[in-house]
Design an enzyme around this catalytic site. Sequence first.
Site, PDB file in Angstrom:
ATOM      1  N   CYS A 121       0.845  -1.201   0.000  1.00  0.00           N
ATOM      2  CA  CYS A 121       0.000   0.000   0.000  1.00  0.00           C
ATOM      3  C   CYS A 121       0.880   1.250   0.000  1.00  0.00           C
ATOM      4  O   CYS A 121       1.173   1.835   1.042  1.00  0.00           O
ATOM      5  CB  CYS A 121      -0.934  -0.008   1.213  1.00  0.00           C
ATOM      6  SG  CYS A 121      -2.135   1.338   1.155  1.00  0.00           S
ATOM      7  N   THR A 386     -25.971   3.108  12.179  1.00  0.00           N
ATOM      8  CA  THR A 386     -27.061   2.867  11.225  1.00  0.00           C
ATOM      9  C   THR A 386     -27.835   4.155  11.018  1.00  0.00           C
ATOM     10  O   THR A 386     -27.894   5.014  11.897  1.00  0.00           O
ATOM     11  CB  THR A 386     -28.012   1.755  11.712  1.00  0.00           C
ATOM     12  OG1 THR A 386     -28.990   1.519  10.700  1.00  0.00           O
ATOM     13  CG2 THR A 386     -28.711   2.129  13.015  1.00  0.00           C
ATOM     14  N   TYR A 387     -28.366   4.277   9.822  1.00  0.00           N
ATOM     15  CA  TYR A 387     -29.248   5.408   9.499  1.00  0.00           C
ATOM     16  C   TYR A 387     -30.652   4.878   9.221  1.00  0.00           C
ATOM     17  O   TYR A 387     -31.516   5.597   8.747  1.00  0.00           O
ATOM     18  CB  TYR A 387     -28.700   6.164   8.277  1.00  0.00           C
ATOM     19  CG  TYR A 387     -27.255   6.600   8.459  1.00  0.00           C
ATOM     20  CD1 TYR A 387     -26.938   7.790   9.124  1.00  0.00           C
ATOM     21  CD2 TYR A 387     -26.210   5.798   8.009  1.00  0.00           C
ATOM     22  CE1 TYR A 387     -25.620   8.174   9.318  1.00  0.00           C
ATOM     23  CE2 TYR A 387     -24.887   6.174   8.199  1.00  0.00           C
ATOM     24  CZ  TYR A 387     -24.589   7.363   8.851  1.00  0.00           C
ATOM     25  OH  TYR A 387     -23.276   7.734   9.059  1.00  0.00           O
ATOM     26  N   ASN A 388     -30.836   3.563   9.498  1.00  0.00           N
ATOM     27  CA  ASN A 388     -32.112   2.880   9.237  1.00  0.00           C
ATOM     28  C   ASN A 388     -32.577   3.049   7.801  1.00  0.00           C
ATOM     29  O   ASN A 388     -33.759   3.214   7.535  1.00  0.00           O
ATOM     30  CB  ASN A 388     -33.191   3.359  10.220  1.00  0.00           C
ATOM     31  CG  ASN A 388     -32.817   3.039  11.654  1.00  0.00           C
ATOM     32  OD1 ASN A 388     -32.532   3.937  12.453  1.00  0.00           O
ATOM     33  ND2 ASN A 388     -32.759   1.763  11.978  1.00  0.00           N
ATOM     34  N   THR A 389     -31.601   3.031   6.882  1.00  0.00           N
ATOM     35  CA  THR A 389     -31.957   3.122   5.458  1.00  0.00           C
ATOM     36  C   THR A 389     -31.237   2.014   4.694  1.00  0.00           C
ATOM     37  O   THR A 389     -30.183   1.523   5.113  1.00  0.00           O
ATOM     38  CB  THR A 389     -31.527   4.472   4.849  1.00  0.00           C
ATOM     39  OG1 THR A 389     -30.109   4.618   5.007  1.00  0.00           O
ATOM     40  CG2 THR A 389     -32.232   5.634   5.511  1.00  0.00           C
ATOM     41  N   THR A 398     -31.199  -2.672   9.951  1.00  0.00           N
ATOM     42  CA  THR A 398     -30.102  -3.332   9.220  1.00  0.00           C
ATOM     43  C   THR A 398     -29.191  -4.162  10.129  1.00  0.00           C
ATOM     44  O   THR A 398     -28.107  -4.570   9.714  1.00  0.00           O
ATOM     45  CB  THR A 398     -29.241  -2.277   8.478  1.00  0.00           C
ATOM     46  OG1 THR A 398     -28.692  -1.371   9.443  1.00  0.00           O
ATOM     47  CG2 THR A 398     -30.047  -1.510   7.453  1.00  0.00           C
ATOM     48  N   GLU A 463     -23.183   3.943   1.663  1.00  0.00           N
ATOM     49  CA  GLU A 463     -23.488   2.646   2.264  1.00  0.00           C
ATOM     50  C   GLU A 463     -22.358   1.644   1.992  1.00  0.00           C
ATOM     51  O   GLU A 463     -22.032   0.811   2.832  1.00  0.00           O
ATOM     52  CB  GLU A 463     -24.827   2.129   1.731  1.00  0.00           C
ATOM     53  CG  GLU A 463     -26.003   2.952   2.264  1.00  0.00           C
ATOM     54  CD  GLU A 463     -27.331   2.657   1.573  1.00  0.00           C
ATOM     55  OE1 GLU A 463     -28.343   2.531   2.286  1.00  0.00           O
ATOM     56  OE2 GLU A 463     -27.370   2.571   0.330  1.00  0.00           O
TER      57      GLU A 463
END
Length: 492
Positions: A121, A386-389, A398, A463
């Site tokens: 890297c 989480t963004y609950n999407t 999720t 995401e």
Amino acid sequence: MNRGGSSPSAAATYLLCTNCRKVLRKDKRIRVSQPLSRGPSAFIPEKEVVQANTVDERTNFLVEEYSTSGRLDNITQVMSLHTQYLESFLRSQFYMLRMDGPLPLPYRHYIAIMAAARHQCSYLINMHVDEFLKTGGIAEWLNGLEYVPQRLKNLNEINKLLAHRPWLITKEHIQKLVKTGENNWSLPELVHAVVLLAHYHALASFVFGSGINPERDPEISNGFRLISVNNFCVCDLANDNNIENASLTGNNFGIVDSLSELEALMERMKRLQEEREDEEASQEEMTTRFEKEKKESLFVVSGDTFHSFPHSDFEDDMIVTSDVSRYIEDPGFGYEDFARRGEEHLPTFRAQDYTWENHGFSLVNRLYSDIGHLLDEKFRMVYNLTYNTMATHEDVDTTTLRRALFNYVHCMFGIRYDDYDYGEVNQLLERSLKVYIKTVTCYPERTTKRMYDSYWRQFKHSEKVHVNLLLMEARMQAELLYALRAITRHLT
């Protein structure tokens, strides 16, 4: 590009890229056409990352407070899609590099270089070469391992094992490092070194998995500092990393309607939740499912003709160029499947026998004060973030998906959770996602844009960055668990 190699036959077979110094086979028919994509990532459109940074003043504050370079680098820009996590990450990284600790500052950066070199890297190597010199490091050490003190050189074995096969680390490796003598390591120093090694192995996974671009350098006419590169270079443009040309067509991937793919995933998540509430699998069944998943992970990537990654291309021996190889020994040593066929059976690491929460955390904190709290906060943050999407859907739980991603990484490292049903991994992680996860986690330098694009085509880039954060932290925790267990056994 110009020819490379020390013999006429080598020169006839390989090309050496003058930009990234990567050695390429001539028969790959690589064309050099356009400049690198602009922006912090070769995988994510620049406007998506830039929009996040302009809106969020918190990111700028965090950089001023915790960045060792004092500027908004490309890793930070991409991570800033998740500011909550970014704060945990920068605070813990700043602590290991700059705050009071057992190791001198130049040692810390040299260990980061050694860790990043295991995955070739160059992005991280160049970053820490600069930092090493700024913190008073001896320039001669940058000529390679033969120029460094023996005690640093002695970290080679544990660096190699941690990066590629951490399950092989034993208390004997620890004893060898801490035995009395002029080159010995104290336990606090060793824990500091292990934390740095695991951090930078995992960060290399994030760099390659997110397609982090070279840093721009205002002093160079085209804006790019050519030596500061990772796997993404103009020489890749004819292949998978071409931003414009690697368009995803039905022919490339046999794409089903990606919308129905998303709906199907959500349906499976819902069904799993209902099944879990209705009945629990027996302990025997759970064990069987783990062993099945562990064995199946053998067939992900290895020996696999996946989309357009033929086995022969993927398994080509990696040729490590001298600017990276000077920092490592045994460059051919790499990941081998924990459940490798035909080999003596390695005992599974039962997570309940040595957990981060009950064992690793307290040991780290005892020997290297406060880093345990910072790492714990970072692990919890990424696991619970989480963004609950999901793509265009809102109010989605999720949890099952995040747990499957984390536990699948640990499964590939031979770590099993007794209370987890590994059948969920197969239900929730499609094959192209499994290939991506295994590559980013085990062979990050082989990650391509095509792999990144091939899974979850309806999901937002933020995401997918969240996926990379989960993979990075799961990998770091797996490495730490094996190393800390060996240290505990040495102490008892």
